[in-house]
Design a protein around this motif. Structure first.
Motif, PDB file in Angstrom:
ATOM      1  N   VAL A 281       0.835  -1.211   0.000  1.00  0.00           N
ATOM      2  CA  VAL A 281       0.000   0.000   0.000  1.00  0.00           C
ATOM      3  C   VAL A 281       0.867   1.258   0.000  1.00  0.00           C
ATOM      4  O   VAL A 281       0.633   2.198  -0.772  1.00  0.00           O
ATOM      5  CB  VAL A 281      -0.962  -0.012   1.217  1.00  0.00           C
ATOM      6  CG1 VAL A 281      -1.655   1.335   1.397  1.00  0.00           C
ATOM      7  CG2 VAL A 281      -2.014  -1.121   1.050  1.00  0.00           C
ATOM      8  N   ALA A 282       1.893   1.283   0.857  1.00  0.00           N
ATOM      9  CA  ALA A 282       2.759   2.473   0.949  1.00  0.00           C
ATOM     10  C   ALA A 282       3.457   2.739  -0.390  1.00  0.00           C
ATOM     11  O   ALA A 282       3.605   3.894  -0.810  1.00  0.00           O
ATOM     12  CB  ALA A 282       3.788   2.290   2.062  1.00  0.00           C
ATOM     13  N   TRP A 283       3.859   1.661  -1.063  1.00  0.00           N
ATOM     14  CA  TRP A 283       4.491   1.801  -2.386  1.00  0.00           C
ATOM     15  C   TRP A 283       3.527   2.477  -3.359  1.00  0.00           C
ATOM     16  O   TRP A 283       3.897   3.419  -4.067  1.00  0.00           O
ATOM     17  CB  TRP A 283       4.901   0.396  -2.860  1.00  0.00           C
ATOM     18  CG  TRP A 283       5.388   0.297  -4.274  1.00  0.00           C
ATOM     19  CD1 TRP A 283       6.307   1.083  -4.891  1.00  0.00           C
ATOM     20  CD2 TRP A 283       4.958  -0.653  -5.261  1.00  0.00           C
ATOM     21  NE1 TRP A 283       6.497   0.678  -6.186  1.00  0.00           N
ATOM     22  CE2 TRP A 283       5.682  -0.377  -6.438  1.00  0.00           C
ATOM     23  CE3 TRP A 283       4.053  -1.724  -5.252  1.00  0.00           C
ATOM     24  CZ2 TRP A 283       5.526  -1.130  -7.609  1.00  0.00           C
ATOM     25  CZ3 TRP A 283       3.901  -2.479  -6.415  1.00  0.00           C
ATOM     26  CH2 TRP A 283       4.620  -2.179  -7.576  1.00  0.00           C
ATOM     27  N   ALA A 284       2.285   2.035  -3.374  1.00  0.00           N
ATOM     28  CA  ALA A 284       1.310   2.572  -4.321  1.00  0.00           C
ATOM     29  C   ALA A 284       0.819   3.973  -3.931  1.00  0.00           C
ATOM     30  O   ALA A 284       0.326   4.720  -4.780  1.00  0.00           O
ATOM     31  CB  ALA A 284       0.123   1.612  -4.435  1.00  0.00           C
ATOM     32  N   LEU A 285       0.928   4.322  -2.668  1.00  0.00           N
ATOM     33  CA  LEU A 285       0.482   5.651  -2.218  1.00  0.00           C
ATOM     34  C   LEU A 285       1.408   6.762  -2.708  1.00  0.00           C
ATOM     35  O   LEU A 285       1.011   7.930  -2.747  1.00  0.00           O
ATOM     36  CB  LEU A 285       0.395   5.702  -0.687  1.00  0.00           C
ATOM     37  CG  LEU A 285      -0.807   4.991  -0.070  1.00  0.00           C
ATOM     38  CD1 LEU A 285      -0.655   4.917   1.441  1.00  0.00           C
ATOM     39  CD2 LEU A 285      -2.120   5.679  -0.444  1.00  0.00           C
ATOM     40  N   ASP A 286       2.658   6.387  -3.043  1.00  0.00           N
ATOM     41  CA  ASP A 286       3.593   7.328  -3.649  1.00  0.00           C
ATOM     42  C   ASP A 286       3.734   8.614  -2.829  1.00  0.00           C
ATOM     43  O   ASP A 286       3.575   9.732  -3.336  1.00  0.00           O
ATOM     44  CB  ASP A 286       3.130   7.652  -5.082  1.00  0.00           C
ATOM     45  CG  ASP A 286       4.239   8.306  -5.906  1.00  0.00           C
ATOM     46  OD1 ASP A 286       5.420   8.060  -5.584  1.00  0.00           O
ATOM     47  OD2 ASP A 286       3.924   9.062  -6.845  1.00  0.00           O
ATOM     48  N   GLY A 287       4.016   8.435  -1.534  1.00  0.00           N
ATOM     49  CA  GLY A 287       4.298   9.610  -0.704  1.00  0.00           C
ATOM     50  C   GLY A 287       3.146  10.071   0.172  1.00  0.00           C
ATOM     51  O   GLY A 287       3.355  10.848   1.104  1.00  0.00           O
ATOM     52  N   ILE A 288       1.916   9.626  -0.094  1.00  0.00           N
ATOM     53  CA  ILE A 288       0.808   9.955   0.810  1.00  0.00           C
ATOM     54  C   ILE A 288       1.037   9.169   2.100  1.00  0.00           C
ATOM     55  O   ILE A 288       1.197   7.953   2.058  1.00  0.00           O
ATOM     56  CB  ILE A 288      -0.559   9.584   0.192  1.00  0.00           C
ATOM     57  CG1 ILE A 288      -0.827  10.400  -1.071  1.00  0.00           C
ATOM     58  CG2 ILE A 288      -1.693   9.799   1.211  1.00  0.00           C
ATOM     59  CD1 ILE A 288      -2.070   9.947  -1.846  1.00  0.00           C
ATOM     60  N   PRO A 289       1.071   9.831   3.258  1.00  0.00           N
ATOM     61  CA  PRO A 289       1.395   9.097   4.495  1.00  0.00           C
ATOM     62  C   PRO A 289       0.270   8.168   4.929  1.00  0.00           C
ATOM     63  O   PRO A 289      -0.909   8.517   4.847  1.00  0.00           O
ATOM     64  CB  PRO A 289       1.629  10.203   5.519  1.00  0.00           C
ATOM     65  CG  PRO A 289       0.866  11.371   5.001  1.00  0.00           C
ATOM     66  CD  PRO A 289       0.882  11.273   3.501  1.00  0.00           C
ATOM     67  N   LEU A 290       0.664   6.982   5.399  1.00  0.00           N
ATOM     68  CA  LEU A 290      -0.285   5.956   5.844  1.00  0.00           C
ATOM     69  C   LEU A 290      -0.185   5.790   7.350  1.00  0.00           C
ATOM     70  O   LEU A 290       0.903   5.708   7.910  1.00  0.00           O
ATOM     71  CB  LEU A 290       0.050   4.618   5.173  1.00  0.00           C
ATOM     72  CG  LEU A 290      -0.713   3.377   5.661  1.00  0.00           C
ATOM     73  CD1 LEU A 290      -2.159   3.407   5.183  1.00  0.00           C
ATOM     74  CD2 LEU A 290      -0.030   2.095   5.190  1.00  0.00           C
ATOM     75  N   ILE A 291      -1.342   5.729   8.013  1.00  0.00           N
ATOM     76  CA  ILE A 291      -1.389   5.330   9.421  1.00  0.00           C
ATOM     77  C   ILE A 291      -2.593   4.403   9.598  1.00  0.00           C
ATOM     78  O   ILE A 291      -3.512   4.403   8.783  1.00  0.00           O
ATOM     79  CB  ILE A 291      -1.478   6.537  10.391  1.00  0.00           C
ATOM     80  CG1 ILE A 291      -2.653   7.440  10.024  1.00  0.00           C
ATOM     81  CG2 ILE A 291      -0.201   7.319  10.438  1.00  0.00           C
ATOM     82  CD1 ILE A 291      -3.764   7.348  10.985  1.00  0.00           C
ATOM     83  N   GLY A 292      -2.560   3.603  10.659  1.00  0.00           N
ATOM     84  CA  GLY A 292      -3.703   2.707  10.853  1.00  0.00           C
ATOM     85  C   GLY A 292      -3.485   1.744  11.998  1.00  0.00           C
ATOM     86  O   GLY A 292      -2.512   1.841  12.756  1.00  0.00           O
ATOM     87  N   GLY A 293      -4.422   0.798  12.113  1.00  0.00           N
ATOM     88  CA  GLY A 293      -4.369  -0.166  13.203  1.00  0.00           C
ATOM     89  C   GLY A 293      -4.888  -1.527  12.787  1.00  0.00           C
ATOM     90  O   GLY A 293      -5.675  -1.650  11.847  1.00  0.00           O
ATOM     91  N   SER A 294      -4.416  -2.543  13.507  1.00  0.00           N
ATOM     92  CA  SER A 294      -4.866  -3.919  13.290  1.00  0.00           C
ATOM     93  C   SER A 294      -6.023  -4.224  14.235  1.00  0.00           C
ATOM     94  O   SER A 294      -5.957  -3.931  15.426  1.00  0.00           O
ATOM     95  CB  SER A 294      -3.717  -4.892  13.572  1.00  0.00           C
ATOM     96  OG  SER A 294      -2.600  -4.590  12.759  1.00  0.00           O
ATOM     97  N   ALA A 295      -7.075  -4.816  13.683  1.00  0.00           N
ATOM     98  CA  ALA A 295      -8.284  -5.126  14.455  1.00  0.00           C
ATOM     99  C   ALA A 295      -7.959  -6.021  15.645  1.00  0.00           C
ATOM    100  O   ALA A 295      -7.038  -6.842  15.592  1.00  0.00           O
ATOM    101  CB  ALA A 295      -9.304  -5.812  13.550  1.00  0.00           C
ATOM    102  N   GLY A 296      -8.735  -5.862  16.738  1.00  0.00           N
ATOM    103  CA  GLY A 296      -8.525  -6.649  17.947  1.00  0.00           C
ATOM    104  C   GLY A 296      -9.772  -7.436  18.330  1.00  0.00           C
ATOM    105  O   GLY A 296     -10.831  -7.285  17.716  1.00  0.00           O
ATOM    106  N   ASP A 297      -9.633  -8.270  19.373  1.00  0.00           N
ATOM    107  CA  ASP A 297     -10.811  -8.992  19.891  1.00  0.00           C
ATOM    108  C   ASP A 297     -10.653  -9.258  21.394  1.00  0.00           C
ATOM    109  O   ASP A 297     -10.872 -10.377  21.866  1.00  0.00           O
ATOM    110  CB  ASP A 297     -11.075 -10.289  19.101  1.00  0.00           C
ATOM    111  CG  ASP A 297     -10.014 -11.368  19.313  1.00  0.00           C
ATOM    112  OD1 ASP A 297      -8.925 -11.046  19.838  1.00  0.00           O
ATOM    113  OD2 ASP A 297     -10.272 -12.530  18.967  1.00  0.00           O
ATOM    114  N   ASP A 298     -10.273  -8.188  22.132  1.00  0.00           N
ATOM    115  CA  ASP A 298     -10.170  -8.279  23.602  1.00  0.00           C
ATOM    116  C   ASP A 298      -9.192  -9.363  24.064  1.00  0.00           C
ATOM    117  O   ASP A 298      -9.435 -10.048  25.059  1.00  0.00           O
ATOM    118  CB  ASP A 298     -11.545  -8.522  24.242  1.00  0.00           C
ATOM    119  CG  ASP A 298     -12.431  -7.289  24.207  1.00  0.00           C
ATOM    120  OD1 ASP A 298     -11.886  -6.185  24.019  1.00  0.00           O
ATOM    121  OD2 ASP A 298     -13.653  -7.432  24.350  1.00  0.00           O
TER     122      ASP A 298
END
Length: 389
Positions: A159-176
């Motif tokens: 994803v970061a490669w294809a974003l071409d400089g647009i910054p990526l942030i995020g999180g991995s889903a959880g289940d307590d």
């Protein structure tokens, strides 16, 4: 701990709402009743794994027709009123001031990297074509990833490669911390073994960030045997992994727990910086499973904690100053940070900081920052109060 159902309207036009309702339909109805739904263009929801996800998704589609919908299960929600151990947190983006496109990557355990990159490039083209004034707003990308697919590194790098400089942030889903079933939703569909990617363009000033509260010690381990596809390390320094780690942190191998792992994470050095590689659990055979990709030959450094409250305060104060005042922070906070804060009896102080600076988000099984998948980190996007002239 926040109780009941509440809502906040932020200066940028985003509305945040949260509820600790125990049942999915009730939670969606409570949030829908309190939000001004007229100008909403996209809704992100972070929800308790106790909710029946098909019921939740159907209720959201019914209450928010024509609105883009994305979300994921969590190990706890973060609202502007404090932490939510169960319930639903919603972030409603207005059509005015925010342009959002989203897509889903499927079968990420066997990710087609070129296909994923193509999907992201398609989202970028859609965002470009949607510009009415030809101007360039401030852009960022958000990722929500099914953590039990163990595929974050592959997804984030593609994803970061294809974003071409647009910054990526995020999180991995959880289940307590059950590690049984993490789940995403995207436009009325329930998604597993998947990642949802949002591209956001806004008129408001933004900053992406990452913060942690650990520093390296001199104690090092070499991964001498591992089952990489399972993120499982069987040997450290040619010794059984759990035993070698337990000796280093002064614990009995039989009594290692999530609290031990939260207090004494391992880190890997990449490009001069240290990044946490948190242990998920000890297996019956004495091996250790990690939240991040791990391979033979990797050198891990034992980390020691700094003051989590001061590290978090410094980060939020710095963002506040850089943006001329914080309006809202969409944050992805490792569940191990919460466990560490609880063990040090400072969770209420972290919650106070999050309230003061308008942090909304969820507790994760991993965090994304640019092209990296991290652990035991607080990442996010900060949105400033002032509109750029």
């Amino acid at each position: 701990m926040a109780h009941g159902t509440q809502m906040r309207r932020h200066l940028c036009g985003i509305q945040t709402a949260w509820t600790d309702a125990g049942e999915a339909t009730e939670a969606v109805a409570a949030v829908a009743a309190i939000l001004d739904r007229g100008g909403v263009g996209h809704l992100i929801v972070f929800f308790s794994p106790a909710y029946e996800v098909e019921t939740l998704t159907a209720a959201l589609a019914a209450q928010f027709p024509g609105v883009g919908l994305t979300g994921c299960s969590t190990s706890g929600g973060i609202s502007p009123a404090g932490s939510i151990d169960r319930g639903l947190v919603a972030i409603a983006f207005p059509r005015q001031g925010f342009r959002i496109v989203s897509g889903v990557l499927t079968q990420i355990t066997r990710l087609d990297v070129e296909g994923a990159a193509s999907t992201v490039r398609g989202l970028r083209r859609t965002l470009d074509h949607g510009r009415s004034d030809g101007g360039s707003g401030h852009r960022f990308a958000l990722s929500l990833i099914d953590s039990l697919a163990n595929a974050e590194e592959t997804v984030v790098s593609a994803v970061a490669w294809a974003l071409d400089g647009i910054p990526l942030i995020g999180g991995s889903a959880g289940d307590d911390l059950a590690f049984r079933s993490t789940v995403l939703i995207h436009d009325g569909q329930v998604c597993r073994d998947a990642a949802v990617i949002l591209l956001v363009e806004t008129d408001f000033p933004i900053r992406i960030f990452k913060s942690d509260n650990f520093e390296p010690t001199n104690r090092r381990f070499v991964v001498t045997a591992a089952r990489e596809e399972e993120r499982r390390v069987t040997e450290l320094n040619a010794e059984p992994a759990a035993r070698e780690y337990a000796m280093a942190v002064g614990r009995d191998p039989e009594n290692l727990s999530t609290m031990s792992f939260a207090a004494y994470p391992l880190a890997v050095k990449i490009g001069g910086e240290y990044y946490c590689r948190s242990i998920s659990r000890v297996e019956p055979d004495g091996s250790m499973t990690f939240f991040c990709a791990i391979g033979e030959g990797v050198v891990l450094t034992l980390a020691q904690p700094r003051d989590i409250v001061e590290a978090t305060r410094a980060e939020l104060e710095s963002l506040d100053e850089a943006l001329g005042g914080l309006d809202l922070v969409i944050g992805f906070d490792c569940v191990f940070r919460r466990l560490d804060a609880e063990s040090r009896q400072v969770r209420h102080r972290i919650a106070d900081l999050y309230r003061r600076y308008g942090v909304v988000g969820f507790e994760t099984y991993g965090e994304q920052y640019r092209s990296m998948h991290l652990n035991q980190t607080f990442t996010g996007i900060a949105i400033g109060r002032a509109e750029r002239p």
